[in-house]
Design an enzyme around this catalytic site. Structure first.
Site, PDB file in Angstrom:
ATOM      1  N   HIS A 210       0.795  -1.232   0.000  1.00 55.57           N
ATOM      2  CA  HIS A 210       0.000   0.000   0.000  1.00 55.57           C
ATOM      3  C   HIS A 210       0.827   1.282   0.000  1.00 55.57           C
ATOM      4  O   HIS A 210       0.278   2.367  -0.094  1.00 55.57           O
ATOM      5  CB  HIS A 210      -0.962   0.025   1.194  1.00 55.57           C
TER       6      HIS A 210
HETATM    7  C1  UD1 Z   1      -1.978   5.277   6.139  1.00 52.25           C
HETATM    8  C2  UD1 Z   1      -0.666   5.693   6.775  1.00 52.25           C
HETATM    9  C3  UD1 Z   1       0.336   4.546   6.697  1.00 52.25           C
HETATM   10  C4  UD1 Z   1      -0.240   3.276   7.276  1.00 52.25           C
HETATM   11  C5  UD1 Z   1      -1.549   2.968   6.561  1.00 52.25           C
HETATM   12  C6  UD1 Z   1      -2.204   1.709   7.095  1.00 52.25           C
HETATM   13  C7  UD1 Z   1      -0.142   8.087   6.577  1.00 52.25           C
HETATM   14  C8  UD1 Z   1       0.781   9.062   5.927  1.00 52.25           C
HETATM   15  N1  UD1 Z   1      -0.074   6.844   6.091  1.00 52.25           N
HETATM   16  O1  UD1 Z   1      -1.732   5.117   4.742  1.00 52.25           O
HETATM   17  O2  UD1 Z   1       1.496   4.894   7.418  1.00 52.25           O
HETATM   18  O3  UD1 Z   1       0.668   2.216   7.080  1.00 52.25           O
HETATM   19  O4  UD1 Z   1      -2.426   4.075   6.735  1.00 52.25           O
HETATM   20  O5  UD1 Z   1      -3.374   1.419   6.442  1.00 52.25           O
HETATM   21  O6  UD1 Z   1      -0.864   8.441   7.477  1.00 52.25           O
HETATM   22  N2  UD1 Z   1      -9.313   4.960   2.232  1.00 52.25           N
HETATM   23  C9  UD1 Z   1     -10.517   4.321   2.130  1.00 52.25           C
HETATM   24  N3  UD1 Z   1     -11.093   3.859   3.263  1.00 52.25           N
HETATM   25  C10 UD1 Z   1     -10.519   4.013   4.474  1.00 52.25           C
HETATM   26  C11 UD1 Z   1      -9.272   4.655   4.546  1.00 52.25           C
HETATM   27  C12 UD1 Z   1      -8.668   5.108   3.429  1.00 52.25           C
HETATM   28  O7  UD1 Z   1     -11.064   4.164   1.063  1.00 52.25           O
HETATM   29  O8  UD1 Z   1     -11.101   3.585   5.483  1.00 52.25           O
HETATM   30  C13 UD1 Z   1      -8.669   5.479   1.028  1.00 52.25           C
HETATM   31  C14 UD1 Z   1      -8.460   6.984   1.131  1.00 52.25           C
HETATM   32  O9  UD1 Z   1      -9.573   7.659   0.677  1.00 52.25           O
HETATM   33  C15 UD1 Z   1      -7.263   7.206   0.289  1.00 52.25           C
HETATM   34  C16 UD1 Z   1      -6.476   5.918   0.450  1.00 52.25           C
HETATM   35  O10 UD1 Z   1      -7.375   4.939   0.915  1.00 52.25           O
HETATM   36  O11 UD1 Z   1      -7.610   7.324  -1.057  1.00 52.25           O
HETATM   37  C17 UD1 Z   1      -5.309   6.090   1.375  1.00 52.25           C
HETATM   38  O12 UD1 Z   1      -5.701   6.421   2.713  1.00 52.25           O
HETATM   39  P1  UD1 Z   1      -4.754   7.334   3.653  1.00 52.25           P
HETATM   40  O13 UD1 Z   1      -5.313   7.399   5.009  1.00 52.25           O
HETATM   41  O14 UD1 Z   1      -4.475   8.600   2.936  1.00 52.25           O
HETATM   42  O15 UD1 Z   1      -3.355   6.639   3.725  1.00 52.25           O
HETATM   43  P2  UD1 Z   1      -2.952   5.108   3.713  1.00 52.25           P
HETATM   44  O16 UD1 Z   1      -2.392   4.812   2.369  1.00 52.25           O
HETATM   45  O17 UD1 Z   1      -4.041   4.245   4.257  1.00 52.25           O
END
Ligand code: UD1
Length: 391
Positions: A210
């Site tokens: 991820h």
């Molecule tokens: C975040 C953390 C990372 C951790 C990871 C675990 C930061 C910088 N990164 O990365 O260190 O290892 O979480 O999962 O904080 N999304 C959904 N549903 C959700 C959550 C996220 O669809 O419940 C989507 C968001 O809209 C976004 C993407 O997933 O498009 C990434 O989510 P984001 O929280 O920005 O960072 P992660 O890649 O999850």
């Protein structure tokens, strides 16, 4: 102040924070003069990324949910700063506790530091040395403004000393993620997912990916998944797909992998995509795997504790103890090297060769108790100091 309770605001935002916070809140609840409050920023909000973790970790619902949701990391950080800032001004805690390295960690730390509320960082001192990772920036900044820094491994102590953090602020307490693992392992072995898949122990692999550096570029993602399809010619590989990666796979139009239907036993080799796995199911499948391939931080630690070979698809790790003591190998980000390493792990397992590994010091399931004792002492002596100052 005999009836005074110290109010501690504990912050969670993203999935791994929940795993780290659960044992801490449990340990705080056992001390009568602590009043732990749980604040969820809402960085992760899907049922499978958040709510199911509350259920499986036995955590009660958050006292506050800031509901920041999706957005660029700057939008996310800004929304947390604003909303947590408002909350702290209304309901002033005596301490703020943050865990890990996600955007919620730094945003809430900044509020605490500027509001002059003592700040404790659990999982301090980890450094990848790679400032292109958002998490590395979050780690450096959070540690620079924390009052109490709890480290999980020796490298954390060394890094903080090098950065000039006074030794009296740093406490080597072990790994709180392992507290959750120890607490959950029996239930994990009863996982419904594991039972449905009907895969033989050590007869399959697990993949998670991820990190933006690995999944955001369509060509890179295509290349690593092609390597995985090659590796999965030898055995089924389970791939619980993170939401970020799901979106990227769909938009890059990547094919050649199977989608698991959520019900049937898996009887064919190949990469099997499934939704994000709930905590217990995930631990259950890792525990039985022949190997894990990942770019996650926490999974390097969990696999080390379980003695499952881990191939980390990154050029660096902020968790060197998993290599020094544990089962982790840093394979870099060349898909060809990944194939070679995975096949070597399978060959070693096939010939009955077990690599020697150990569990890093203080990864014993009791980190939370050590942390809470130190927090409690610090709150008591801080209160004593401020009483003294008023005399
Ligand atoms: C975040 C953390 C990372 C951790 C990871 C675990 C930061 C910088 N990164 O990365 O260190 O290892 O979480 O999962 O904080 N999304 C959904 N549903 C959700 C959550 C996220 O669809 O419940 C989507 C968001 O809209 C976004 C993407 O997933 O498009 C990434 O989510 P984001 O929280 O920005 O960072 P992660 O890649 O999850």
């Amino acid at each position: 102040m005999p009836n005074h309770k110290y109010r501690i605001m504990n912050i969670v935002g993203a999935r791994p924070n929940l795993v780290k916070m659960a044992p801490l809140i449990r340990a705080m609840r056992r001390i009568p003069d602590l009043d732990p409050v749980l604040v969820h920023t809402g960085q992760h909000y899907d049922y499978l990324m958040s709510q199911v973790f509350f259920e499986q970790l036995g955590m009660s619902a958050p006292d506050y949910n800031l509901e920041v949701g999706s957005g660029s990391q700057h939008e996310q950080t800004a929304a947390i700063l604003q909303r947590f800032g408002e909350l702290v001004r209304q309901d002033r805690p005596e301490m703020v506790v943050v865990v890990g390295d996600v955007n919620s960690t730094i945003a809430c730390s900044l509020v605490a530091a500027k509001e002059r509320i003592p700040l404790a960082h659990v999982e301090a001192g980890l450094r990848s040395g790679d400032r292109t990772m958002p998490e590395e920036i979050n780690r450096l900044l959070t540690d620079a403004i924390s009052d109490l820094l709890f480290t999980t491994e020796e490298s954390g102590n060394v890094n903080l000393a090098r950065e000039g953090v006074p030794a009296e602020k740093v406490f080597f307490v072990g790994n709180i993620m392992i507290d959750s693992l120890v607490h959950s392992m029996d239930a994990a072995r009863e996982s419904a997912l594991l039972a449905k898949l009907e895969l033989p122990r050590r007869g399959y692999g697990v993949l998670t990916l991820h990190r933006p550096a690995n999944v955001d570029d369509a060509d890179k993602l295509r290349a690593v998944l092609a390597a995985m399809v090659d590796i999965a010619g030898e055995l089924p590989v389970l791939f619980p797909v993170h939401p970020r990666t799901q979106v990227r796979i769909a938009s890059a139009g990547i094919e050649g992998m199977h989608s698991w239907d959520g019900e049937r036993a898996i009887q064919e080799n190949g990469v099997w995509m499934m939704g994000p796995a709930p905590y217990l199911d995930f631990l259950g499948i890792v525990d039985g795997a022949a190997f894990v391939i990942t770019d996650s931080g926490g999974i390097q630690e969990e696999s080390t504790f379980m003695g499952v070979p881990c191939l980390t698809f990154r050029d660096n790790t902020e968790r060197p103890a998993t290599i020094q003591h544990g089962t982790n190998r840093l394979v870099g980000t060349d898909p060809a090297a990944l194939i070679l390493h995975a096949k070597e792990v399978l060959r070693e397992a096939g010939s009955g060769q077990n690599s020697v590994h150990a569990i890093p010091p203080l990864w014993d399931g009791h980190a939370a108790e050590r942390i809470v004792e130190i927090l409690h002492d610090s709150l008591q002596s801080g209160a004593a100091r401020s009483c003294g100052a008023g005399l």
